[in-house]
Design a protein around this motif. Sequence first.
Motif, PDB file in Angstrom:
ATOM      1  N   THR A  63       0.850  -1.186   0.000  1.00  0.00           N
ATOM      2  CA  THR A  63       0.000   0.000   0.000  1.00  0.00           C
ATOM      3  C   THR A  63       0.885   1.235   0.000  1.00  0.00           C
ATOM      4  N   TYR A  64       0.444   2.232  -0.766  1.00  0.00           N
ATOM      5  CA  TYR A  64       1.063   3.561  -0.722  1.00  0.00           C
ATOM      6  C   TYR A  64      -0.009   4.486  -0.177  1.00  0.00           C
ATOM      7  N   GLY A  65       0.095   4.868   1.078  1.00  0.00           N
ATOM      8  CA  GLY A  65      -0.972   5.641   1.708  1.00  0.00           C
ATOM      9  C   GLY A  65      -2.235   4.802   1.724  1.00  0.00           C
ATOM     10  N   ALA A  66      -3.314   5.339   1.161  1.00  0.00           N
ATOM     11  CA  ALA A  66      -4.577   4.591   1.147  1.00  0.00           C
ATOM     12  C   ALA A  66      -4.677   3.707  -0.087  1.00  0.00           C
ATOM     13  N   HIS A  67      -3.701   3.839  -1.006  1.00  0.00           N
ATOM     14  CA  HIS A  67      -3.785   3.138  -2.286  1.00  0.00           C
ATOM     15  C   HIS A  67      -3.151   1.748  -2.195  1.00  0.00           C
ATOM     16  N   ARG A  68      -3.947   0.720  -2.572  1.00  0.00           N
ATOM     17  CA  ARG A  68      -3.395  -0.639  -2.558  1.00  0.00           C
ATOM     18  C   ARG A  68      -2.872  -0.957  -3.951  1.00  0.00           C
ATOM     19  N   ALA A  69      -1.567  -0.782  -4.149  1.00  0.00           N
ATOM     20  CA  ALA A  69      -0.960  -1.005  -5.469  1.00  0.00           C
ATOM     21  C   ALA A  69      -0.943  -2.495  -5.790  1.00  0.00           C
ATOM     22  N   VAL A  70      -0.675  -3.325  -4.770  1.00  0.00           N
ATOM     23  CA  VAL A  70      -0.708  -4.788  -4.908  1.00  0.00           C
ATOM     24  C   VAL A  70      -1.527  -5.296  -3.736  1.00  0.00           C
ATOM     25  N   GLY A 129      -1.579  -7.513 -17.113  1.00  0.00           N
ATOM     26  CA  GLY A 129      -2.461  -6.531 -16.493  1.00  0.00           C
ATOM     27  C   GLY A 129      -2.305  -5.199 -17.198  1.00  0.00           C
ATOM     28  N   PRO A 130      -3.343  -4.380 -17.161  1.00  0.00           N
ATOM     29  CA  PRO A 130      -3.248  -3.073 -17.831  1.00  0.00           C
ATOM     30  C   PRO A 130      -2.281  -2.144 -17.094  1.00  0.00           C
ATOM     31  N   ASN A 131      -1.987  -0.993 -17.664  1.00  0.00           N
ATOM     32  CA  ASN A 131      -1.097  -0.021 -17.031  1.00  0.00           C
ATOM     33  C   ASN A 131      -1.583   0.288 -15.620  1.00  0.00           C
ATOM     34  N   GLY A 132      -0.645   0.293 -14.693  1.00  0.00           N
ATOM     35  CA  GLY A 132      -0.999   0.647 -13.320  1.00  0.00           C
ATOM     36  C   GLY A 132      -1.607  -0.476 -12.508  1.00  0.00           C
ATOM     37  N   ALA A 133      -1.635  -1.685 -13.070  1.00  0.00           N
ATOM     38  CA  ALA A 133      -2.266  -2.828 -12.384  1.00  0.00           C
ATOM     39  C   ALA A 133      -1.467  -3.286 -11.165  1.00  0.00           C
ATOM     40  N   GLY A 134      -0.171  -2.987 -11.146  1.00  0.00           N
ATOM     41  CA  GLY A 134       0.654  -3.401 -10.009  1.00  0.00           C
ATOM     42  C   GLY A 134       1.713  -4.436 -10.360  1.00  0.00           C
ATOM     43  N   LYS A 135       1.940  -4.674 -11.646  1.00  0.00           N
ATOM     44  CA  LYS A 135       2.901  -5.698 -12.076  1.00  0.00           C
ATOM     45  C   LYS A 135       4.330  -5.350 -11.630  1.00  0.00           C
ATOM     46  N   SER A 136       4.765  -4.134 -11.941  1.00  0.00           N
ATOM     47  CA  SER A 136       6.141  -3.752 -11.601  1.00  0.00           C
ATOM     48  C   SER A 136       6.340  -3.723 -10.089  1.00  0.00           C
ATOM     49  N   THR A 137       5.346  -3.212  -9.372  1.00  0.00           N
ATOM     50  CA  THR A 137       5.448  -3.172  -7.912  1.00  0.00           C
ATOM     51  C   THR A 137       5.591  -4.594  -7.359  1.00  0.00           C
ATOM     52  N   ALA A 138       4.775  -5.518  -7.868  1.00  0.00           N
ATOM     53  CA  ALA A 138       4.850  -6.912  -7.398  1.00  0.00           C
ATOM     54  C   ALA A 138       6.224  -7.500  -7.706  1.00  0.00           C
ATOM     55  N   MET A 139       6.730  -7.237  -8.916  1.00  0.00           N
ATOM     56  CA  MET A 139       8.025  -7.798  -9.293  1.00  0.00           C
ATOM     57  C   MET A 139       9.156  -7.185  -8.466  1.00  0.00           C
ATOM     58  N   ARG A 140       9.040  -5.896  -8.184  1.00  0.00           N
ATOM     59  CA  ARG A 140      10.073  -5.272  -7.346  1.00  0.00           C
ATOM     60  C   ARG A 140      10.083  -5.897  -5.960  1.00  0.00           C
ATOM     61  N   MET A 141       8.911  -6.265  -5.454  1.00  0.00           N
ATOM     62  CA  MET A 141       8.876  -6.927  -4.145  1.00  0.00           C
ATOM     63  C   MET A 141       9.513  -8.322  -4.229  1.00  0.00           C
ATOM     64  N   ASP A 153      10.329  -7.783 -16.480  1.00  0.00           N
ATOM     65  CA  ASP A 153       9.215  -6.825 -16.524  1.00  0.00           C
ATOM     66  C   ASP A 153       9.142  -6.215 -17.920  1.00  0.00           C
ATOM     67  N   GLU A 154       8.096  -6.518 -18.635  1.00  0.00           N
ATOM     68  CA  GLU A 154       7.865  -6.014 -19.991  1.00  0.00           C
ATOM     69  C   GLU A 154       9.083  -6.180 -20.898  1.00  0.00           C
ATOM     70  N   PRO A 155       9.626  -7.389 -20.999  1.00  0.00           N
ATOM     71  CA  PRO A 155      10.853  -7.557 -21.782  1.00  0.00           C
ATOM     72  C   PRO A 155      10.638  -7.357 -23.277  1.00  0.00           C
ATOM     73  N   SER A 176       3.463  -8.197 -18.955  1.00  0.00           N
ATOM     74  CA  SER A 176       3.142  -7.369 -20.103  1.00  0.00           C
ATOM     75  C   SER A 176       1.765  -6.761 -19.896  1.00  0.00           C
ATOM     76  N   HIS A 177       1.550  -5.604 -20.508  1.00  0.00           N
ATOM     77  CA  HIS A 177       0.191  -5.055 -20.505  1.00  0.00           C
ATOM     78  C   HIS A 177      -0.495  -5.405 -21.823  1.00  0.00           C
ATOM     79  N   LEU A 178       0.205  -6.185 -22.678  1.00  0.00           N
ATOM     80  CA  LEU A 178      -0.366  -6.574 -23.965  1.00  0.00           C
ATOM     81  C   LEU A 178      -0.632  -8.066 -24.002  1.00  0.00           C
TER      82      LEU A 178
HETATM   83  N1  LIG Z   1       6.584   4.556  -5.215  1.00  0.00           N
HETATM   84  C1  LIG Z   1       5.274   4.700  -5.390  1.00  0.00           C
HETATM   85  N2  LIG Z   1       4.555   5.599  -4.676  1.00  0.00           N
HETATM   86  C2  LIG Z   1       3.235   5.720  -4.847  1.00  0.00           C
HETATM   87  N3  LIG Z   1       2.504   4.998  -5.715  1.00  0.00           N
HETATM   88  C3  LIG Z   1       3.151   4.091  -6.456  1.00  0.00           C
HETATM   89  C4  LIG Z   1       4.559   3.895  -6.329  1.00  0.00           C
HETATM   90  N4  LIG Z   1       4.922   2.911  -7.209  1.00  0.00           N
HETATM   91  C5  LIG Z   1       3.788   2.529  -7.836  1.00  0.00           C
HETATM   92  N5  LIG Z   1       2.740   3.238  -7.392  1.00  0.00           N
HETATM   93  C6  LIG Z   1       1.330   3.072  -7.840  1.00  0.00           C
HETATM   94  O1  LIG Z   1       1.009   1.702  -7.788  1.00  0.00           O
HETATM   95  C7  LIG Z   1       0.174   1.332  -8.867  1.00  0.00           C
HETATM   96  C8  LIG Z   1       0.801   0.179  -9.619  1.00  0.00           C
HETATM   97  O2  LIG Z   1       1.929   0.634 -10.333  1.00  0.00           O
HETATM   98  P1  LIG Z   1       2.874  -0.355 -11.161  1.00  0.00           P
HETATM   99  O3  LIG Z   1       3.989   0.448 -11.692  1.00  0.00           O
HETATM  100  O4  LIG Z   1       3.208  -1.507 -10.306  1.00  0.00           O
HETATM  101  O5  LIG Z   1       1.891  -0.805 -12.317  1.00  0.00           O
HETATM  102  P2  LIG Z   1       2.230  -1.683 -13.628  1.00  0.00           P
HETATM  103  O6  LIG Z   1       1.240  -2.791 -13.652  1.00  0.00           O
HETATM  104  O7  LIG Z   1       3.663  -2.044 -13.635  1.00  0.00           O
HETATM  105  O8  LIG Z   1       1.882  -0.665 -14.789  1.00  0.00           O
HETATM  106  P3  LIG Z   1       2.581  -0.455 -16.252  1.00  0.00           P
HETATM  107  O9  LIG Z   1       1.941  -1.437 -17.189  1.00  0.00           O
HETATM  108  O10 LIG Z   1       2.174   0.952 -16.581  1.00  0.00           O
HETATM  109  O11 LIG Z   1       4.058  -0.639 -16.104  1.00  0.00           O
HETATM  110  C9  LIG Z   1      -0.014   2.594  -9.704  1.00  0.00           C
HETATM  111  O12 LIG Z   1      -1.237   3.167  -9.343  1.00  0.00           O
HETATM  112  C10 LIG Z   1       1.142   3.466  -9.285  1.00  0.00           C
HETATM  113  O13 LIG Z   1       0.817   4.828  -9.421  1.00  0.00           O
END
Ligand SMILES: Nc1ncnc2c1ncn2[C@@H]1O[C@H](COP(=O)(O)OP(=O)(O)OP(=O)(O)O)[C@@H](O)[C@H]1O
Length: 308
Positions: A10-17, A34-46, A153-155, A185-187
């Motif tokens: 979570t980032y503040g109130a936002h649940r990214a994953v 997943g589409p843009n912003g779905a949380g793929k990169s965040t999950a992979m970074r974890m 991530d999106e290779p 991928s988002h595609l």
């Molecule tokens: N460091 C951060 N601080 C606040 N919000 C973040 C942070 N990193 C990611 N987010 C939010 O988390 C959500 C998921 O982002 P993420 O980059 O994981 O998506 P994604 O699936 O990889 O998208 P894309 O296909 O565009 O790469 C988004 O709403 C993003 O704005």
Amino acid sequence: MIDVTALTKTYGAHRAVDDLTFTARPGRVTGFLGPNGAGKSTAMRMMVGLTPPTSGTATVCGRRFADLPNPPREVGVLLDASAQHAGRTGREILTIAARTIGLPISRVGESLEQVSLTATEADRRVRHYSLGMRQRLGIAAALIGDPDVLILDEPANGLDPAGIRWMRDVLRGFSQRGGTVLLSSHLLGEIEVVADDIVVIGHGRIVAQGTKAELLAGAGTFVVPADPADAATLVRACTDAGVEVVRDSDGGLRVEAEAPAVGRLAHRADVPLAQLRAADGAGLEEMFLQLTADTQRETPAPLRGAAA
Ligand SMILES: Nc1ncnc2c1ncn2[C@@H]1O[C@H](COP(=O)(O)OP(=O)(O)OP(=O)(O)O)[C@@H](O)[C@H]1O
Ligand SMILES: [Mg+2]
């Protein structure tokens, strides 16, 4: 093997994953869609220890990434192909990687060969690389330690059709030798050509997962009546049987049932068919769009093939 359990960020109130649970298995390519912003990169970074989870765990080869003795020998990572030092040559970047991991310098030539970068290209500075060359270099860096697991991530970003085919062959070869591949991928098209298993996420949550075959089966059956005038009769027969049916723009029908059941319905309605087959990627695409547009619900969509 990659094991993700109740992973949440979570980032503040936002649940990214949000409560992500799945397994990427050896010998298989798992597509993370997943589409843009779905949380793929965040999950992979974890998964690779770059972002601490709010809760839940991710393990690679049975351990948390931070606990792996020599991570690049276990897991090859490509998160951002443009993150490489632009002032260095490709060969320099791989040489530094090989030294850091404690590998013989001969691995540099081998990994360049694996990604088909020529000697001349390897000696050019990365700032002069095309996006596709950067992706190849990124894959070479991920492969250099001869890992069991790849997290990418999106290779395929920026690759032309030949590049995507090349990537597919590299990943297939890697998984056929027993490796585990997770790629995002988002595609849908990129995932569809290479993945054995697919995990679909939207708004940080899993909305569908299963083998590609299972998810494709969920797309239903495509039929074309021999006589276009029979389409309405067939639609009525399906609707009367409680089976959903969608008219295609070019005279076909996509029916939410398995092919044998659709064949029986057509037979009973006395409608000869010109075509009867499992609906293809278009169905999966529709599912992807539908699922990702509708992820606010409490529980994941009850898809066939969705693992518990
Ligand atoms: N460091 C951060 N601080 C606040 N919000 C973040 C942070 N990193 C990611 N987010 C939010 O988390 C959500 C998921 O982002 P993420 O980059 O994981 O998506 P994604 O699936 O990889 O998208 P894309 O296909 O565009 O790469 C988004 O709403 C993003 O704005
Ligand atoms: Mg991303």
